[in-house]
Design an enzyme around this catalytic site. Structure first.
Site, short mmCIF file in Angstrom:
data_model
loop_
_atom_site.label_atom_id
_atom_site.label_comp_id
_atom_site.label_asym_id
_atom_site.label_seq_id
_atom_site.Cartn_x
_atom_site.Cartn_y
_atom_site.Cartn_z
N CYS A 2 5.97 0.36 -3.61
CA CYS A 2 7.17 1.10 -3.98
C CYS A 2 6.88 2.59 -4.10
O CYS A 2 5.76 2.98 -4.44
CB CYS A 2 7.70 0.62 -5.33
SG CYS A 2 7.98 -1.13 -5.41
N ARG A 27 4.51 4.43 2.60
CA ARG A 27 3.85 3.58 1.61
C ARG A 27 4.16 2.10 1.84
O ARG A 27 3.47 1.24 1.32
CB ARG A 27 4.32 3.96 0.20
CG ARG A 27 3.90 5.35 -0.22
CD ARG A 27 4.63 5.78 -1.48
NE ARG A 27 4.23 5.01 -2.63
CZ ARG A 27 3.21 5.31 -3.44
NH1 ARG A 27 2.50 6.39 -3.22
NH2 ARG A 27 2.92 4.55 -4.47
N TRP A 75 9.07 -2.35 -2.32
CA TRP A 75 8.23 -3.33 -1.61
C TRP A 75 8.28 -4.58 -2.49
O TRP A 75 7.71 -4.60 -3.59
CB TRP A 75 6.81 -2.77 -1.50
CG TRP A 75 5.91 -3.53 -0.59
CD1 TRP A 75 5.85 -3.45 0.78
CD2 TRP A 75 4.90 -4.47 -0.97
NE1 TRP A 75 4.87 -4.28 1.25
CE2 TRP A 75 4.27 -4.92 0.21
CE3 TRP A 75 4.45 -4.97 -2.19
CZ2 TRP A 75 3.24 -5.84 0.20
CZ3 TRP A 75 3.42 -5.90 -2.20
CH2 TRP A 75 2.82 -6.32 -1.00
N ASN A 101 7.85 1.51 -10.12
CA ASN A 101 6.78 1.02 -9.25
C ASN A 101 5.76 0.35 -10.15
O ASN A 101 5.33 0.93 -11.14
CB ASN A 101 6.14 2.21 -8.51
CG ASN A 101 4.90 1.79 -7.72
OD1 ASN A 101 4.73 0.62 -7.39
ND2 ASN A 101 4.04 2.76 -7.43
N GLY A 102 5.37 -0.90 -9.82
CA GLY A 102 4.39 -1.60 -10.65
C GLY A 102 4.88 -3.01 -10.93
O GLY A 102 5.82 -3.49 -10.28
N GLU A 478 -14.17 -3.19 11.22
CA GLU A 478 -13.10 -2.20 11.14
C GLU A 478 -12.23 -2.22 12.40
O GLU A 478 -11.00 -2.15 12.31
CB GLU A 478 -13.72 -0.81 10.90
CG GLU A 478 -12.75 0.35 10.87
CD GLU A 478 -11.65 0.23 9.81
OE1 GLU A 478 -11.68 -0.70 8.99
OE2 GLU A 478 -10.72 1.05 9.85
N LYS A 482 -8.22 -3.01 12.47
CA LYS A 482 -7.26 -2.06 13.06
C LYS A 482 -6.32 -2.78 14.01
O LYS A 482 -5.12 -2.62 13.97
CB LYS A 482 -7.99 -0.97 13.86
CG LYS A 482 -8.56 0.24 13.22
CD LYS A 482 -7.69 1.14 12.43
CE LYS A 482 -7.35 0.58 11.13
NZ LYS A 482 -8.02 0.99 9.95
N GLU A 485 -3.92 -5.35 12.14
CA GLU A 485 -2.87 -4.86 11.26
C GLU A 485 -1.73 -4.16 11.98
O GLU A 485 -0.60 -4.20 11.51
CB GLU A 485 -3.43 -3.99 10.12
CG GLU A 485 -4.02 -2.68 10.53
CD GLU A 485 -4.53 -1.86 9.35
OE1 GLU A 485 -4.00 -1.98 8.24
OE2 GLU A 485 -5.48 -1.07 9.56
N HIS A 501 -23.74 -20.03 16.38
CA HIS A 501 -23.65 -20.95 15.24
C HIS A 501 -22.23 -21.50 15.07
O HIS A 501 -21.90 -22.02 14.01
CB HIS A 501 -24.12 -20.24 13.96
CG HIS A 501 -25.56 -19.84 14.04
ND1 HIS A 501 -26.58 -20.75 14.02
CD2 HIS A 501 -26.14 -18.64 14.20
CE1 HIS A 501 -27.74 -20.12 14.13
NE2 HIS A 501 -27.49 -18.83 14.25
N LYS A 600 0.91 1.22 2.48
CA LYS A 600 -0.20 2.17 2.58
C LYS A 600 -1.07 2.10 1.35
O LYS A 600 -2.29 2.13 1.43
CB LYS A 600 0.38 3.58 2.75
CG LYS A 600 -0.66 4.69 2.80
CD LYS A 600 -1.50 4.58 4.06
CE LYS A 600 -2.54 5.66 4.18
NZ LYS A 600 -3.58 5.28 5.18
O1 M6R Z 1 -6.43 3.44 -0.36
P1 M6R Z 1 -7.60 2.52 -0.17
O2 M6R Z 1 -8.68 3.11 0.70
O3 M6R Z 1 -8.17 2.00 -1.47
O4 M6R Z 1 -6.99 1.27 0.60
C1 M6R Z 1 -7.77 0.13 0.86
C2 M6R Z 1 -7.10 -0.75 1.89
O5 M6R Z 1 -5.85 -1.18 1.40
C3 M6R Z 1 -6.90 -0.03 3.23
O6 M6R Z 1 -8.09 0.43 3.76
C4 M6R Z 1 -6.23 -0.99 4.23
O7 M6R Z 1 -7.11 -2.00 4.59
C5 M6R Z 1 -5.76 -0.19 5.45
N1 M6R Z 1 -4.45 -0.63 5.83
C6 M6R Z 1 -6.62 -0.36 6.64
O8 M6R Z 1 -6.16 0.39 7.72
#
Ligand code: M6R
Length: 605
Positions: A2, A27, A75, A101-102, A478, A482, A485, A501, A600
């Site tokens: 949020c 966000r 959200w 938010n929370g 990583e 990418k 997601e 394995h 985000k």
């Molecule tokens: O803000 P942060 O670096 O703590 O966020 C951690 C993860 O939520 C963040 O890296 C997430 O995996 C991204 N969407 C990856 O692109």
């Protein structure tokens, strides 16, 4: 997660709130709404879906004339995305409106209590209990009512509150959810983050946990839950609106990928003086620690995996990595001889904050590597090193990640030197390679057109594998995240040696395997794995160093990245994988900057 915004001033509130909500879109959210004080009442407008839908409704309606208001992007946590569950929420008597938010952990109990007292709830949200409590406790004094209500809440919140009886007055309060106050000329604001406000003001006050602000157009007062005044200092933001806009790029993600050379330069250059790594203010005696633990979530965790190898190699201290969401619930062993490195772009990730607290409670020293200045993690840690990546808007992190790896590497060199465990030649060699990294990143970006072609060739795959060893394997983790997601294509990162394995059973004709072969020491080993998957009909796209042309005879397609120091390779080899994910998602028509179901900044568990 949020996003909230509030405005009080002399101009119309609704357009300010709506443009702020547009900037908070990154966000992640599924509905949005605003409430404005108009002609003695509070009027609300809400919409499920995009902020653009809300803007359209505002355009048709325009019944919201007023100079004080609050806004929200939601959200969903409690209750599905819907107009009714969207914020703001109003008290049954129409006196109060709130954005939140929370998560209010004791909401079920409060809700039952209020229902027993005759309150009728409209939504399924936890938030609505706050606004109905405000109605219950109202005694004609806005401040007292807010403080009494807050004293009933357990959990996390950043709230913005308005009362019909107090024109032009907003209250904002924070407990474990980000919130800043923006200071303008004859107008003031609150918001979840500065991106919502940067076109109006660059002067902010960071609200801390347990603090409440009364915001009027010409004054700000901050106090604690007992009503005692709290002295705060103002902070000036150095980046401008352009940094939070797309600047001609189709997506924030592509803009941020392309910004990596500059972000790396901004992160590295100020910390190298006369060939030495200088981490100003990092007053750590490395000889006090016999173990380092790196904890984080998502991509920040992957950066930590790179950091583990680099720190262990240079410092000869055992380093472990653990996902913050796991660590926080484990009965782990830790004491004051442990240094914990917490990595986070936003500095607001709920699991990372919880893990940090658990580590501190066991006596560990916490060093945070964070991008957002003044964020919760920066405040909670004993020491902070900032990545100077600038604002990162796309949900998929790119420059956030590479600058985290750069900072972890600088820390490793610095710590190894403090411990007397790095030879002067290796020290100079690494520092000089580090200084050249922005240029190497720039050259890697020249692969753009070639990666786009390969993405076009392979974008219709349903599932693929990333394989590599050691540092290459961290980059596989990583690269795979990418792709998943933003393109929603299933992929898995596998340590190349693990294939036999089990996973090799899934290799069939036509399966795409992305093989990272930049770790020169293990090149032949990874090539053996390439041969094994090719023998079973897989197509191989290899990423290798430009110095290593042997790869051409082994793979179907090759991307060559510039050579650099072996411990810095992860910074360059991830760039083609970021571009690959970006273009594949584009060819598949995905919403690249705002992938489905993702936020985000993951500020709730
Ligand atoms: O803000 P942060 O670096 O703590 O966020 C951690 C993860 O939520 C963040 O890296 C997430 O995996 C991204 N969407 C990856 O692109």
């Amino acid at each position: 997660m949020c996003g909230i915004i509030g405005f009080t001033g002399a101009s119309q509130a609704a357009p300010v709130l709506l443009s702020g909500l547009k900037r908070l879109e990154y966000r992640g959210y599924d509905s949005a709404g605003i409430a404005v004080q108009c002609e003695g009442e509070i009027r609300m407008l809400k919409a499920t879906g995009k902020v653009d839908t809300l803007i359209e409704r505002y355009g048709q309606d325009r019944q919201m004339n007023g100079v004080c208001g609050i806004g929200h992007t939601r959200w969903a946590t409690h209750g599905a995305p819907s107009d009714i569950n969207a914020h703001p929420h109003m008290s049954m008597d129409g006196l109060f409106a709130i954005v939140h938010n929370g998560i209010i952990e004791n909401y079920a109990q409060i809700r039952k209590e209020l229902i027993d007292e005759g309150v009728k709830f409209l939504s399924e949200t936890d938030t609505e209990v706050i606004v109905q409590l405000l109605m219950k406790y109202y005694d004609g004094n806005f401040q007292n009512t807010v403080l009494k209500t807050l004293s009933r809440l357990e959990g996390s919140y950043a709230v913005g509150i308005m009362c019909r009886d107090f024109p032009g007055v907003l209250y904002a309060a924070r407990e474990a959810s980000p919130l800043i106050i923006g200071l303008g000329a004859g107008e003031n604001f609150f918001a979840s983050d500065i991106t919502a406000l940067v076109s109006h003001t660059k002067n902010v006050i960071d609200l801390d946990d347990g603090e409440v602000a009364e915001i009027r157009s010409d004054s700000i007062s901050i106090f604690d839950h007992a009503g005692r005044p709290v002295e705060k200092t103002e902070r000036h933001i150095t980046w401008d609106v352009a940094a939070a806009e797309k600047n001609g790029y189709e997506h924030f993600m592509l803009k941020e990928i392309m910004e990596q050379p500059n972000a790396l330069k901004a992160t590295i250059d100020p910390r190298v003086r006369d060939g030495r790594i200088v981490l100003d203010d990092l007053d750590l005696d490395m000889s006090c620690y016999d173990r380092i633990m790196i904890t984080a979530c998502g991509s920040a965790y992957h950066a930590g995996c790179v950091g583990r190898s680099v720190i262990e190699t240079l410092c000869r201290i055992p380093v472990e990595t653990e996902l913050a969401s796991e660590l926080r619930y484990r009965d782990f062993v830790m004491d004051e001889k442990n240094l914990v490195i917490v990595v986070s772009q936003s500095g607001e990730t709920a699991d990372t904050i919880a893990a940090l607290r658990e580590c501190r409670s066991r006596g560990a020293t916490v060093l945070a590597i964070v991008n957002v200045v003044g964020s919760s993690i920066a405040k909670l840690a004993d020491h902070v090193i900032y990545t100077w990546a600038g604002p990162e808007i796309a949900v998929a992190t790119t420059k956030g990640y590479t600058t985290q790896v750069a900072v972890l590497t600088m820390f490793a060199i610095w710590a190894a030197d403090r411990l007397g465990r790095i030879e002067p030649e290796e020290y100079s060699e690494m520092v000089s390679a580090l200084m050249k990294i922005p240029e190497r990143a720039q050259r890697t970006l020249d692969l753009n057109a070639r990666v786009r072609k390969l993405a076009k060739k392979y974008h219709d795959r349903k599932s693929l594998f990333f394989i590599g060893r050691n540092l290459d394997y961290s980059s596989c983790l990583e690269g795979s995240l990418k792709l998943k997601e933003i393109s929603y294509i299933h992929s898995e990162a596998y340590a190349a040696g693990e294939l036999k394995h089990g996973t090799i059973a899934l290799i069939e004709p036509g399966r795409l395997v992305v093989a990272l072969c930049c770790c020169e020491r293990l090149f032949d080993k990874t090539v053996s794995n390439i041969q094994q998957v090719k023998a079973r009909g897989a197509k191989v796209l290899a990423v290798a160093l430009e110095s290593n042309r042997r790869i051409f005879s082994e793979a179907d397609d090759v991307l060559l990245v510039p050579s650099t120091h072996r411990l810095l390779v992860p910074i360059v080899e991830i760039i083609p994988l970021q571009l690959f994910a970006y273009f594949v998602a584009g060819f598949n028509g995905c919403d690249i900057d705002k992938p489905k179901n993702l936020a985000k900044s993951v500020t709730v568990e």
